[in-house]
Design a protein around this motif. Structure first.
Motif, PDB file in Angstrom:
ATOM      1  N   ARG A   1     -47.170  67.151 -65.087  1.00 43.85           N
ATOM      2  CA  ARG A   1     -48.013  66.474 -66.364  1.00 43.85           C
ATOM      3  C   ARG A   1     -47.566  67.218 -67.448  1.00 43.85           C
ATOM      4  N   VAL A   2     -46.565  68.718 -67.232  1.00 40.62           N
ATOM      5  CA  VAL A   2     -46.036  69.018 -68.154  1.00 40.62           C
ATOM      6  C   VAL A   2     -45.322  68.373 -68.286  1.00 40.62           C
ATOM      7  N   GLN A   3     -43.864  67.627 -67.777  1.00 38.04           N
ATOM      8  CA  GLN A   3     -43.440  67.452 -68.654  1.00 38.04           C
ATOM      9  C   GLN A   3     -43.407  65.936 -69.356  1.00 38.04           C
ATOM     10  N   GLY A   4     -45.045  65.136 -68.399  1.00 32.61           N
ATOM     11  CA  GLY A   4     -45.788  64.117 -68.832  1.00 32.61           C
ATOM     12  C   GLY A   4     -46.475  64.430 -70.510  1.00 32.61           C
ATOM     13  N   ASP A   5     -46.864  65.072 -70.757  1.00 33.03           N
ATOM     14  CA  ASP A   5     -47.109  65.515 -71.947  1.00 33.03           C
ATOM     15  C   ASP A   5     -45.785  65.279 -72.604  1.00 33.03           C
TER      16      ASP A   5
ATOM     17  N   ILE B   1     -46.683  53.922 -76.663  1.00 33.35           N
ATOM     18  CA  ILE B   1     -45.635  53.911 -75.434  1.00 33.35           C
ATOM     19  C   ILE B   1     -45.675  54.336 -74.436  1.00 33.35           C
ATOM     20  N   PHE B   2     -45.868  55.679 -74.398  1.00 32.27           N
ATOM     21  CA  PHE B   2     -46.151  56.505 -73.261  1.00 32.27           C
ATOM     22  C   PHE B   2     -47.634  57.906 -73.482  1.00 32.27           C
TER      23      PHE B   2
ATOM     24  N   SER C   1     -48.254  60.189 -66.382  1.00 32.38           N
ATOM     25  CA  SER C   1     -47.862  61.002 -65.979  1.00 32.38           C
ATOM     26  C   SER C   1     -47.704  60.658 -64.623  1.00 32.38           C
ATOM     27  N   ASP C   2     -49.126  61.446 -63.586  1.00 32.10           N
ATOM     28  CA  ASP C   2     -49.684  61.263 -62.622  1.00 32.10           C
ATOM     29  C   ASP C   2     -49.685  60.645 -61.857  1.00 32.10           C
ATOM     30  N   ASN C   3     -49.889  59.635 -62.686  1.00 33.61           N
ATOM     31  CA  ASN C   3     -49.672  57.805 -61.776  1.00 33.61           C
ATOM     32  C   ASN C   3     -48.383  57.413 -61.019  1.00 33.61           C
ATOM     33  N   VAL C   4     -47.586  58.112 -61.919  1.00 34.34           N
ATOM     34  CA  VAL C   4     -45.891  57.302 -62.343  1.00 34.34           C
ATOM     35  C   VAL C   4     -45.380  58.672 -61.329  1.00 34.34           C
ATOM     36  N   GLY C   5     -45.278  59.276 -60.864  1.00 33.62           N
ATOM     37  CA  GLY C   5     -44.242  61.070 -60.126  1.00 33.62           C
ATOM     38  C   GLY C   5     -44.110  62.081 -60.336  1.00 33.62           C
TER      39      GLY C   5
ATOM     40  N   PRO D   1     -47.533  71.616 -74.271  1.00 35.09           N
ATOM     41  CA  PRO D   1     -48.946  70.546 -73.358  1.00 35.09           C
ATOM     42  C   PRO D   1     -49.682  70.813 -73.148  1.00 35.09           C
ATOM     43  N   TYR D   2     -51.170  69.937 -72.664  1.00 35.65           N
ATOM     44  CA  TYR D   2     -52.057  70.064 -72.131  1.00 35.65           C
ATOM     45  C   TYR D   2     -53.341  70.171 -73.682  1.00 35.65           C
ATOM     46  N   PHE D   3     -52.418  69.611 -74.961  1.00 35.74           N
ATOM     47  CA  PHE D   3     -53.460  69.697 -76.011  1.00 35.74           C
ATOM     48  C   PHE D   3     -53.029  67.841 -76.314  1.00 35.74           C
TER      49      PHE D   3
END
Length: 239
Positions: free
Chosen positions: A70-74, A57-58, A63-67, A138-140
């Protein structure tokens, strides 16, 4: 290779595996197969906890690739794991298996908050416990969540179900001469730079002397074979 029979296990599944032959999402036949494998394990007296990723799903690292930060993406990736966990829960319950879904992020309408003692009690009552939302931070990765939850609940082993039938000296999909290991030590994995789990997750297992078995989850019956002590996959131990 000699495996002992296990009493309580942590099964780590990848979200990508749920895609089956699709490009994204959840393939019903693969979901049903995984649920049936888990049901068979429970019916054979094994206490099963599950951690599943969300890569179908995600993935936070994308996340960096879609702007997206990173924390939000995690956090978005954690929510993806909740969707997959709910799917596993639904499939198991349709087969008559009792389950509990516990989340590292509070969402009371659909999940219990993760409480270690409660999780252990659910397992003792032969309920499949599904841990969602990673560690809630995040980051885990979900690998780290699997290792830490396994240690916390006193699991005998981490079972990493993949599409590959064990740990190889190189990527078997790219190198036909890659050699599969039946047994390997944590130290050998480090020395050879083999990709089993992310380093945080792998180190957690090593420091707590928690064995890891990497096996092909997509072959029907393999999970029960591992649990019954058959030589399936690769066993990683301290020695």
């Amino acid at each position: 290779m000699t495996y002992k029979r296990y009493r309580r296990v942590l099964l780590k599944l990848s979200g990508e595996a749920l895609m089956g032959t699709q490009q994204f999402g959840i393939e019903p036949s693969r979901l049903e197969q995984y649920a049936l494998e888990i049901k068979n394990a429970v019916e054979n007296g094994i206490q099963v906890a599950v951690v599943i990723g969300g890569g179908n799903i995600f993935r936070g690292v994308q996340s960096d690739n879609v702007g997206i930060d990173r924390v939000q993406g995690d956090y978005m990736g954690m929510l993806a794991t909740v969707i997959n966990a709910m799917a596993i829960q639904s499939a198991l319950e349709q087969m008559g298996v009792y389950t509990r879904l516990m989340s590292g992020i509070k969402m009371e309408q659909i999940c219990e908050p993760y409480i270690r003692r409660r999780a252990i009690r659910h397992l003792e009552k032969n309920r499949v416990v599904i841990f969602a939302a990673g560690l809630g931070s995040p980051y885990f990765t979900t690998d780290s969540a699997a290792s830490l939850r396994a240690i916390e609940i006193g699991a005998d082993v981490v079972l990493k179900g993949t599409r590959v039938d064990g740990v190889y000296s190189a990527d078997p999909e790219k190198n036909p001469e890659a050699v599969r290991y039946e047994n390997i030590s944590f130290e050998q994995v480090y020395q050879q730079g083999l990709n089993v789990m992310d380093m945080t997750a792998f180190t957690l297992c090593r420091e707590n002397n928690l064995p890891i078995i990497v096996f092909d989850m997509n072959t029907p019956g393999n999970l029960l074979k591992v649990l019954q002590g058959e030589a399936v996959g690769t066993l990683i131990t301290e020695y």
